[in-house]
Design a protein around this motif. Structure first.
Motif, PDB file in Angstrom:
ATOM      1  N   PHE A  96     -66.768 -26.972  -6.425  1.00  0.00           N
ATOM      2  CA  PHE A  96     -65.761 -26.236  -7.164  1.00  0.00           C
ATOM      3  C   PHE A  96     -65.052 -27.033  -7.963  1.00  0.00           C
ATOM      4  CE2 PHE A  96     -61.784 -24.522  -7.677  1.00  0.00           C
ATOM      5  CZ  PHE A  96     -62.006 -23.262  -8.452  1.00  0.00           C
ATOM      6  N   ALA A  97     -64.261 -27.991  -7.641  1.00  0.00           N
ATOM      7  CA  ALA A  97     -63.578 -28.764  -8.508  1.00  0.00           C
ATOM      8  C   ALA A  97     -64.139 -29.176  -9.512  1.00  0.00           C
ATOM      9  CB  ALA A  97     -62.737 -29.663  -7.912  1.00  0.00           C
ATOM     10  N   SER A  98     -64.993 -29.766  -9.504  1.00  0.00           N
ATOM     11  CA  SER A  98     -66.023 -30.397 -10.723  1.00  0.00           C
ATOM     12  C   SER A  98     -66.381 -29.193 -11.775  1.00  0.00           C
ATOM     13  CB  SER A  98     -67.469 -30.904 -10.129  1.00  0.00           C
ATOM     14  OG  SER A  98     -67.124 -31.986  -9.395  1.00  0.00           O
ATOM     15  N   GLY A 142     -70.431 -30.345 -11.181  1.00  0.00           N
ATOM     16  CA  GLY A 142     -70.772 -29.649  -9.865  1.00  0.00           C
ATOM     17  C   GLY A 142     -72.166 -29.421  -9.419  1.00  0.00           C
ATOM     18  N   THR A 143     -73.083 -29.903 -10.371  1.00  0.00           N
ATOM     19  CA  THR A 143     -74.469 -29.827 -10.295  1.00  0.00           C
ATOM     20  C   THR A 143     -74.819 -30.632  -9.217  1.00  0.00           C
ATOM     21  OG1 THR A 143     -74.737 -30.660 -12.369  1.00  0.00           O
ATOM     22  CG2 THR A 143     -75.180 -28.411 -12.286  1.00  0.00           C
ATOM     23  N   ILE A 144     -74.827 -31.996  -9.584  1.00  0.00           N
ATOM     24  CA  ILE A 144     -75.208 -33.176  -8.693  1.00  0.00           C
ATOM     25  C   ILE A 144     -74.661 -32.947  -7.194  1.00  0.00           C
ATOM     26  CG2 ILE A 144     -73.815 -34.957  -9.552  1.00  0.00           C
ATOM     27  CD1 ILE A 144     -76.279 -36.753  -8.944  1.00  0.00           C
ATOM     28  N   GLN A 145     -73.408 -32.518  -7.393  1.00  0.00           N
ATOM     29  CA  GLN A 145     -72.464 -32.579  -6.121  1.00  0.00           C
ATOM     30  C   GLN A 145     -73.061 -31.279  -5.332  1.00  0.00           C
ATOM     31  OE1 GLN A 145     -71.173 -32.581  -9.439  1.00  0.00           O
ATOM     32  NE2 GLN A 145     -70.047 -34.600  -9.352  1.00  0.00           N
ATOM     33  N   THR A 183     -62.830 -35.285 -13.969  1.00  0.00           N
ATOM     34  CA  THR A 183     -63.166 -35.578 -12.518  1.00  0.00           C
ATOM     35  C   THR A 183     -64.028 -36.776 -12.557  1.00  0.00           C
ATOM     36  OG1 THR A 183     -64.811 -33.898 -12.505  1.00  0.00           O
ATOM     37  CG2 THR A 183     -62.704 -33.369 -11.496  1.00  0.00           C
ATOM     38  N   MET A 184     -64.636 -37.164 -13.338  1.00  0.00           N
ATOM     39  CA  MET A 184     -65.246 -38.326 -13.410  1.00  0.00           C
ATOM     40  C   MET A 184     -65.046 -39.417 -14.508  1.00  0.00           C
ATOM     41  SD  MET A 184     -66.617 -40.858 -11.406  1.00  0.00           S
ATOM     42  CE  MET A 184     -67.271 -39.910  -9.942  1.00  0.00           C
ATOM     43  N   PRO A 185     -63.630 -40.024 -14.720  1.00  0.00           N
ATOM     44  CA  PRO A 185     -63.549 -40.311 -16.012  1.00  0.00           C
ATOM     45  C   PRO A 185     -64.233 -41.890 -16.305  1.00  0.00           C
ATOM     46  CG  PRO A 185     -61.732 -40.861 -14.400  1.00  0.00           C
ATOM     47  CD  PRO A 185     -62.689 -39.962 -13.751  1.00  0.00           C
ATOM     48  N   GLY A 186     -64.430 -42.216 -17.478  1.00  0.00           N
ATOM     49  CA  GLY A 186     -64.765 -43.547 -17.947  1.00  0.00           C
ATOM     50  C   GLY A 186     -64.389 -44.728 -16.874  1.00  0.00           C
ATOM     51  N   MET A 187     -65.404 -45.490 -16.445  1.00  0.00           N
ATOM     52  CA  MET A 187     -64.898 -46.450 -15.722  1.00  0.00           C
ATOM     53  C   MET A 187     -65.227 -48.019 -16.185  1.00  0.00           C
ATOM     54  SD  MET A 187     -63.633 -45.326 -12.740  1.00  0.00           S
ATOM     55  CE  MET A 187     -63.992 -46.453 -11.393  1.00  0.00           C
ATOM     56  N   LEU A 197     -56.692 -27.745  -8.748  1.00  0.00           N
ATOM     57  CA  LEU A 197     -58.193 -27.435  -8.954  1.00  0.00           C
ATOM     58  C   LEU A 197     -58.926 -27.901  -7.702  1.00  0.00           C
ATOM     59  CD1 LEU A 197     -57.261 -27.276 -11.825  1.00  0.00           C
ATOM     60  CD2 LEU A 197     -59.591 -28.181 -12.624  1.00  0.00           C
ATOM     61  N   ASP A 198     -57.867 -28.322  -6.851  1.00  0.00           N
ATOM     62  CA  ASP A 198     -58.644 -28.890  -5.362  1.00  0.00           C
ATOM     63  C   ASP A 198     -59.932 -30.061  -5.707  1.00  0.00           C
ATOM     64  OD1 ASP A 198     -58.818 -28.285  -3.143  1.00  0.00           O
ATOM     65  OD2 ASP A 198     -60.018 -26.502  -2.958  1.00  0.00           O
TER      66      ASP A 198
END
Ligand SMILES: Nc1ncnc2c1ncn2[C@@H]1O[C@H](COP(=O)(O)OP(=O)(O)O)[C@@H](O)[C@H]1O
Ligand SMILES: [Mg+2]
Length: 364
Positions: free
Chosen positions: A140-142, A121-124, A324-328, A299-300
């Protein structure tokens, strides 16, 4: 006739978390997958110290060369600054040789960052301030998904099964009543971490204090969870294209090989593979997919998530966590699950950018 301007995508990667190298590999894969006729890519690396630099656009630099893991360095000497000014949306580049210049008009940011200062959520929040749309979950969700306490509370409130656990805030130890309730073994883990850092499996209460101390090196808030004996099953979720319910992928079963649990070694150093689709009865698969979609909504979340479960021998399903940011990376479960479902990697990336642009910033 002039062709329409390409969408300018800033891929932000690397970062201050322990998952720095994985983030670089993910960024390289995303870079290769973006159609150059449609997108203009600005690769922005964050060093382990947190310095933002403009990286070159060659995806090869992000590959794992032999046993050498990629890393963002400040060698180029330049610095990238993003102003928290929604009337600007540009990146300011300070270069020792060329002075200050502006990369005007970033349309969307792909923060392919894992863990702290990226997935939390920080960079978001920074991008919300700057008014630049971004791929993935909002502030919030992050933050909620990064925190295993609140993930469980929000999911359980929506009827998604979670295993027995206790939360130990800073300075608090486990009560005798909780020891009895949870039983041995337990998993002791930092509430806000990733990559299995700071996690210990405890099979003797005499080892509990050491395990709590280890977890507290990462996060003062620690979770004690009853160990669940079961298979580890993951599900990819994508936001729907035009509103509507999120979509779930086929499932992956994580192979932990000869490791007892999915520790750091098994995740990144072993040659474990994901079995896709996981070999489960159809109704169990459908139930896991339903829980994955419901966790995403509870979790929105937005854009994408990988939701991880335990499935016991008698097919009880428990939510473990949501990323919320899985490995890609090409070896990561998330893109593999979607490819098996019929959505190839470039299509996934394309869809993530389109849904991010459609969503914009602010409340929705
Ligand atoms: N309650 C539990 N029961 C059984 N195994 C667990 C439990 N919690 C964690 N594990 C094991 O530890 C691994 C890492 O835990 P996890 O909560 O997913 O943390 P991380 O965010 O670091 O991935 C899991 O993939 C699993 O192998
Ligand atoms: Mg995990």
């Amino acid at each position: 006739m002039t062709s329409p301007r390409k969408t300018r995508v800033a891929i932000v990667f690397g970062g201050r978390s322990t998952e720095h190298a994985i983030s670089c590999v993910s960024a390289g894969s995303i870079l290769s997958a973006l159609d150059p006729d449609q997108y203009e890519v600005v690769p922005v690396g964050i060093t382990r110290e947190g310095r933002w630099v403009l990286a070159g656009g060659d995806p090869a630099q992000f590959a794992i060369a032999g046993r050498q893991l990629p890393e963002v360095t400040a060698a180029s000497g330049n610095t990238v600054v993003l102003a928290a000014d929604p009337t600007a949306t540009d990146l300011i580049v300070r270069d020792p040789a060329e002075g200050v210049s502006s990369l005007a008009g970033v349309d969307v940011v792909f923060p392919v960052l894992h863990g702290a200062f990226g997935e939390d959520g920080t960079i978001q929040g920074m991008l919300e301030m700057a008014g630049i749309p971004y791929v993935g979950a909002n502030v919030f969700a992050s933050a909620a998904a990064m925190d295993k306490e609140f993930t469980k509370k929000l999911a359980a409130a929506d009827g998604i099964p979670v295993g027995p656990y206790a939360v130990l805030r800073a300075g608090v130890s486990l009560s005798e009543a909780d020891k009895e309730r949870l039983g041995l073994p337990v998993f002791v883990k930092p509430s806000r971490a990733g990559s299995s850092h700071g996690i210990t499996k405890v099979t003797d209460w005499a080892d509990l204090d050491d395990a709590i101390a280890t977890a507290r090196q990462v996060d003062p808030k620690v979770l004690i969870e009853a160990a669940i004996v079961g298979r580890e099953i993951e599900c990819g979720v994508l936001e729907a294209e035009a509103g509507g319910a999120p979509e779930a992928s086929l499932l992956a079963e994580v192979g932990v090989e000869d490791h007892e649990w999915y520790d750091f070694e098994a995740k990144y150093l072993g040659d474990g593979h994901n079995e896709i689709p996981a070999d489960l009865p159809e109704e169990v698969t459908r139930k896991v997919q339903e829980y994955a979609r419901r966790t995403f909504t509870a979790l929105d979340c937005a854009g994408l998530a990988r939701v991880d479960f335990f499935v016991t021998a008698d097919h009880q399903i428990y939510l473990n966590e949501i990323n919320t940011m899985p490995g890609m990376t090409p070896r990561s479960a998330f893109p593999q699950m979607w490819a098996a479902t019929g959505l190839e990697y470039p299509k996934v990336v394309d869809r993530l950018i389109r849904t991010a642009l459609h969503r914009g910033t602010g409340l929705h």
